[in-house]
Motif scaffolding. Structure first.
Motif, PDB file in Angstrom:
ATOM      1  N   TRP A 165       2.103  16.468   5.193  1.00 18.42           N
ATOM      2  CA  TRP A 165       2.247  15.241   5.675  1.00 18.42           C
ATOM      3  C   TRP A 165       3.127  15.550   7.003  1.00 18.42           C
ATOM      4  CZ3 TRP A 165       8.063  13.206   6.417  1.00 18.42           C
ATOM      5  CH2 TRP A 165       7.977  12.021   6.624  1.00 18.42           C
ATOM      6  N   ALA A 220     -10.214   9.732   5.278  1.00 16.12           N
ATOM      7  CA  ALA A 220      -8.372   9.131   5.875  1.00 16.12           C
ATOM      8  C   ALA A 220      -9.405   9.167   7.240  1.00 16.12           C
ATOM      9  CB  ALA A 220      -7.497  10.149   5.554  1.00 16.12           C
ATOM     10  N   ASP A 277      -1.869  11.893  -2.645  1.00 11.84           N
ATOM     11  CA  ASP A 277      -1.845  12.277  -1.201  1.00 11.84           C
ATOM     12  C   ASP A 277      -1.266  11.940  -0.408  1.00 11.84           C
ATOM     13  OD1 ASP A 277      -2.780  14.411   1.052  1.00 11.84           O
ATOM     14  OD2 ASP A 277      -4.799  13.231   1.348  1.00 11.84           O
ATOM     15  N   LEU A 278      -0.193  12.383  -0.470  1.00 10.11           N
ATOM     16  CA  LEU A 278       1.339  11.638   1.013  1.00 10.11           C
ATOM     17  C   LEU A 278       0.585  12.100   2.002  1.00 10.11           C
ATOM     18  CD1 LEU A 278       4.462  12.722  -1.017  1.00 10.11           C
ATOM     19  CD2 LEU A 278       3.415  11.067  -1.512  1.00 10.11           C
ATOM     20  N   SER A 279      -0.166  12.685   2.410  1.00 10.48           N
ATOM     21  CA  SER A 279      -0.509  12.926   4.278  1.00 10.48           C
ATOM     22  C   SER A 279      -1.150  12.252   4.347  1.00 10.48           C
ATOM     23  CB  SER A 279      -0.590  14.384   4.052  1.00 10.48           C
ATOM     24  OG  SER A 279      -1.712  14.881   3.296  1.00 10.48           O
ATOM     25  N   VAL A 280      -1.134  11.735   3.871  1.00 11.62           N
ATOM     26  CA  VAL A 280      -3.143  10.482   4.101  1.00 11.62           C
ATOM     27  C   VAL A 280      -2.691   9.858   5.565  1.00 11.62           C
ATOM     28  CG1 VAL A 280      -2.756   8.492   2.803  1.00 11.62           C
ATOM     29  CG2 VAL A 280      -5.054   9.111   3.472  1.00 11.62           C
ATOM     30  N   GLY A 281      -1.025   9.184   5.765  1.00 11.38           N
ATOM     31  CA  GLY A 281      -1.622   8.647   7.414  1.00 11.38           C
ATOM     32  C   GLY A 281      -0.897   9.043   8.067  1.00 11.38           C
ATOM     33  N   ILE A 295      -1.146   4.226  -1.154  1.00  6.85           N
ATOM     34  CA  ILE A 295      -1.279   4.707  -2.653  1.00  6.85           C
ATOM     35  C   ILE A 295      -0.861   3.162  -3.322  1.00  6.85           C
ATOM     36  CG2 ILE A 295       0.555   6.051  -4.330  1.00  6.85           C
ATOM     37  CD1 ILE A 295       0.729   7.433  -1.394  1.00  6.85           C
ATOM     38  N   MET A 352      -8.641   7.617  -1.668  1.00  5.04           N
ATOM     39  CA  MET A 352      -6.763   7.936  -2.327  1.00  5.04           C
ATOM     40  C   MET A 352      -7.639   6.901  -4.518  1.00  5.04           C
ATOM     41  SD  MET A 352      -4.074   8.712  -1.766  1.00  5.04           S
ATOM     42  CE  MET A 352      -3.290   8.482  -1.041  1.00  5.04           C
ATOM     43  N   TYR A 358       1.928   4.436   6.460  1.00 10.21           N
ATOM     44  CA  TYR A 358       0.493   3.745   5.388  1.00 10.21           C
ATOM     45  C   TYR A 358       0.048   4.743   3.995  1.00 10.21           C
ATOM     46  CZ  TYR A 358      -1.584   1.801   9.513  1.00 10.21           C
ATOM     47  OH  TYR A 358      -1.639   0.557  10.455  1.00 10.21           O
ATOM     48  N   GLU A 359       1.006   5.713   4.178  1.00 10.31           N
ATOM     49  CA  GLU A 359       0.419   6.449   3.000  1.00 10.31           C
ATOM     50  C   GLU A 359       0.750   5.391   1.517  1.00 10.31           C
ATOM     51  OE1 GLU A 359       2.012   8.537   5.523  1.00 10.31           O
ATOM     52  OE2 GLU A 359       4.156   8.099   4.963  1.00 10.31           O
ATOM     53  N   THR A 375       1.121  17.776  -0.333  1.00 10.79           N
ATOM     54  CA  THR A 375       1.060  16.760   0.590  1.00 10.79           C
ATOM     55  C   THR A 375       2.264  16.022   1.096  1.00 10.79           C
ATOM     56  OG1 THR A 375       0.993  15.169  -1.283  1.00 10.79           O
ATOM     57  CG2 THR A 375      -1.503  16.112  -0.591  1.00 10.79           C
TER      58      THR A 375
END
Lengths: 331, 503
Positions: A140, A238, A79-83, A265, A69, A260-261, A136
């Motif tokens: 997500w 990720a 990147d909001l979709s990392v979780g 962040i 990130m 988690y995202e 994202t």
């Protein structure tokens, strides 16, 4: 007329360069202060070697993803979709183990899935020219649904392998490792990322794009290619986080790592990165991730309720950003 | 031309035409620059200078016409392609990556590497050579570029152009934000680069600069080349009349008018740093000028009056009101301000022209049609060239943007107008229109406080002028009782370095 138009004598410059030093140390000092605070109040339970190990282990998942990130945020992206991506790789690893794949294959393919997911984001961002926030926000939901579909909306629990031990205390004969192997993986990856950011052309181009994308393009930097690489690396990290999450849970849970995202962040931002790009350090990110774990762990050792911990973490994020504003800007 | 006819010029652009929809932005332009020559390109905003430069830099493709570099056909597909062919542009808005070091900025996109790893030693050497060529080897290579002054950032861009081996260097309004000493350094640098064989295209509104730095000039008007020649010996008035297509005898109209009662009274006003105890009285029907060097505190004075900056002591009275100040209160009292920085502060560039005009008192539910109707008379009065009031204001040329910023005060019916450098960086035609409007406003009983670094403008437009120096304002003098020398002397005070923007 603003003073920036005027000639600034060299003395004031070296002065401002000195002023930058505490800025990079800022999060570290914060971490030491918070750690010292809890250690003073609860030196038996908080400051023990075993609790230190627990905290490092708790930081590993968020820390691994936050490394990627950092790169994304330096490039001016998000990147909001990392979780969701962590959940996806976690499920992929579990599924592969369940159908009898060798652990090393499961790990490799799980990370590859994360990397592909990141690459997809990069391609959409650069080829369709959508804002990464929007792309994202979409992935997500999409990656999460993919994880659920893959796991058939249930939890996959394969037989334990060595993967399950990645985040457990090193056993007899491996005491020299001091911390679990998963933590070492994160530390080694962090060192590699520091070198990549500082010494490679790719790393400097990531900074250039985040600092002034048009200039980078004008100077012949392959902006699209670099950005796809950035998101692919983000996805790869990720994926690493997903493998560690699987190790921690011992099962492939498609609903894991939700939210988690924001922790990831927050770790990057506490570490001194700017959401508008061009700024950020790996060391800062790791300190940011550690700071959040220490606060959560310390608060629970003090017997504070969960809602208090969450509030304290929130205050720390805002405080970190506020301190960041006070330091001399390079704009 | 100094070259023998057998050697092709460094750059030749012939019969360049470019249309945007129905309007012909370029309608047959020819320019030529030889190696070791400085060509000044002048013209009003909207004359086609920036479109021409975009064609040259590969940002736009021409519809017709041909270009040649050293006799070889040249048709860049992109700005990057143009740079590779040796055509470098330095825009008014500098294009550095502020977080990267000076050295990285100079070699961005062409970093010396061993495999994927950057070779910092060679990078340092190359960057140092570039800076030396730009005449400033003392700029620290490791400093983030964003910490340099504007003048130094510009030199870093020149160093970059030299480092990539440019053959043609285009400078677009390079002095618009430089102090005078920096302008002199820049001119010395241009002469040195010229001596090294670069062909330089110098785009500027300042005819004094054109005369100081160029050998030849070319004038564009309405997308056509309308004239040009050797710069030496051509009076500025002649160039101006080529630019506007008519004689500008009364560039500065000043009707006879009688000042009325005091509407703005400032008493020993002091901000946190500047101003330091400033007093002035502004009357209806009067244009009051504030001269001074950069950093003298003129902008800070206007900001303090308008309630934008905190005030340490002193008072401001607007008509009968003496209470606390804030921009919203000031607007309500009929005071309006035009910021010196129209891009960052003056205008919301992505919003429409009509919305920008009405921004100071936008209705709760703004109807676009009503905003358009309300805006049109003011846009017409200031002669803003636009396609539609709903067009983003950022699409307009600098001069037209500035007219919109001023039109906002008219639309608001402001009685006291605080204008900070209202004509900086805009073309002569727009300037003339702004001077005309200032005169009309004063005649209709409005009061204007005008901050400017351009002395002919202050002397031409104002009724009274006071000079600010290091945070304090000198006595106000009637314009007939002062002149450029006196103002300069007061502005410099005991300061060792004169830094007037332009005389």
């Amino acid at each position: 007329m603003t003073n920036t138009l005027e000639y600034s004598p060299p003395q004031s410059r070296s002065g401002s360069r000195r002023a930058m030093l505490p800025a990079q140390l800022g999060p570290l000092i914060g971490l030491l202060l918070v750690t010292g605070f809890f250690a003073a109040l609860r030196h038996k339970t908080f400051a023990s070697a075993s609790n230190l190990q627990v905290m490092l282990t708790q930081t590993a998942v968020v820390g691994a993803a936050a490394l990627g990130m950092t790169l994304i945020i330096i490039s001016g992206g998000i990147d909001l979709s990392v979780g969701s991506c962590i959940a996806l790789t976690c499920v992929v690893v579990a599924k592969l183990l369940e159908i009898g794949a060798a652990p090393i294959v499961a790990v490799a393919l799980g990370m590859a899935a994360g990397c592909l997911a990141g690459m997809l984001i990069g391609v959409i961002v650069t080829q369709i020219r959508l804002a990464p926030f929007i792309v994202t926000l979409g992935t997500w939901g999409a990656f999460r649904s993919l994880a659920k579909g893959f796991a058939d909306e249930s939890t996959i629990t394969p037989d334990p392998t060595w993967i399950n031990d990645l985040l457990t205390r090193p056993g007899e004969g491996h005491r020299w490792m001091l911390v679990p192997p998963g933590v070492w993986v994160v530390i080694i990856l962090a060192v590699v990322m520091m070198a990549v950011l500082r010494y490679t052309r790719f790393g400097r181009h990531v900074f250039a794009i985040g600092s002034n994308e048009q200039t980078a393009r004008l100077c012949g930097v392959g902006v699209g290619r670099t950005k796809i690489m950035v998101y692919a690396i983000g996805g790869l990290f990720a994926g690493v986080a997903g493998v560690l999450q699987y190790s921690y849970l011992g099962q492939g849970d498609p609903t894991t790592a939700a939210g988690y995202e924001l922790d990831i962040i927050a770790a990057v931002v506490i570490g001194g990165a700017s959401l508008s790009g061009g700024q950020g350090t790996i060391l800062g990110t790791l300190v940011g991730a550690m700071l959040m774990t220490v606060v959560a762990n310390g608060c629970s050792k003090l017997g504070m309720r969960n809602w208090v911990q969450e509030g304290v973490t929130g205050v720390i994020i805002i405080l970190a950003a506020a301190i960041d504003r006070m330091r001399p800007s390079s704009r | 031309m100094t070259d023998s006819p057998t050697i092709p010029p460094r750059l030749r652009m012939q019969d360049i035409r470019k249309r945007f929809g129905a309007t012909a932005a370029l309608d047959g332009v020819d320019i030529e620059v030889a190696s070791g020559e400085v060509l000044a390109l002048v013209g009003e905003n909207g004359a086609g200078k920036s479109t021409l430069m975009k064609v040259l830099s590969g940002a736009h493709a021409a519809d017709q016409g041909s270009m040649a570099l050293d006799g070889e056909p040249y048709a860049p597909r992109s700005p990057l392609d143009a740079r590779r062919r040796g055509v470098a542009m330095i825009y008014q808005e500098l294009s550095l990556a502020p977080h990267l070091s000076v050295m990285e900025n100079i070699l961005l996109g062409m970093e010396p590497t061993r495999g994927p790893i950057i070779d910092w030693k060679r990078m340092r050497e190359k960057a140092a050579a570039g800076l030396a060529a730009a005449g400033r080897p003392d700029i620290p290579l490791n400093l983030p570029a964003g910490r340099l002054s504007i003048a130094e950032q510009q030199l870093v861009e020149v160093a970059r152009a030299v480092a990539i081996g440019s053959r043609v260097l285009v400078l677009d309004e390079p002095t618009s934000s430089l102090a005078r000493t920096d302008v002199e350094h820049l001119f010395a640098l241009i002469r040195r680069l010229r001596a090294e064989g670069l062909a330089i295209v110098y785009v500027s509104h300042f005819l004094e600069e054109v005369q100081a730095v160029s050998e030849r000039f070319t004038v564009l008007r309405d997308g056509k080349t309308v004239g040009g020649g050797m710069t030496a010996g051509v009076p500025a008035a002649q160039i101006i009349s080529m630019m506007v297509g008519r004689d500008v005898e009364d560039l500065y109209p000043r009707s006879r008018r009688e000042p009325g009662e005091v509407v703005l009274e400032v008493n020993h006003l002091a901000g946190l740093n500047e101003p330091q105890s400033v007093s002035l009285a502004l009357r209806r029907g009067e244009v009051f000028g504030i001269a001074g060097l950069m950093g003298a505190g003129r902008t800070e004075l206007l900001r303090a009056i308008f309630g934008l900056d905190p005030v340490r002591s002193g008072s401001v009275r607007v008509a009968s009101y003496t209470g606390p100040a804030s921009p919203a209160r000031r607007w309500n009292q009929g005071v309006g301000m035009v910021s010196e920085d129209r891009k960052a502060e003056g205008l919301a560039l992505s919003m429409s022209i009509a919305e920008n005009l009405a921004l100071s008192h936008l209705p709760a539910i703004p109807s676009p049609a009503r905003l358009d109707t309300a805006a049109e008379p003011w846009l017409g009065r200031l002669n803003v060239r636009l396609r539609s009031p709903r067009q983003p204001v950022g699409d307009l040329s600098g001069g037209n943007q500035q007219k919109v910023a001023i039109a906002r005060l008219l639309h608001h019916d402001a009685q006291v107008l605080l204008l900070d450098e209202p004509t900086r960086g805009i073309d002569v035609g727009s300037k003339a229109e702004i001077y005309r409007v200032i005169d009309e406003l004063a005649c209709s009983g409005k009061a204007v406080l005008l901050v400017s670094s351009y002395l002919p403008e202050l002397l031409g437009v104002c009724d009274r002028i006071a000079v600010m120096c290091r945070g304090t304002l000198g006595p106000a003098r009637r314009v007939c009782e002062t002149d450029e020398h006196r103002i300069m002397a007061e502005a410099i005070g005991s300061a060792p370095l004169p830094q007037l923007h332009s005389i």
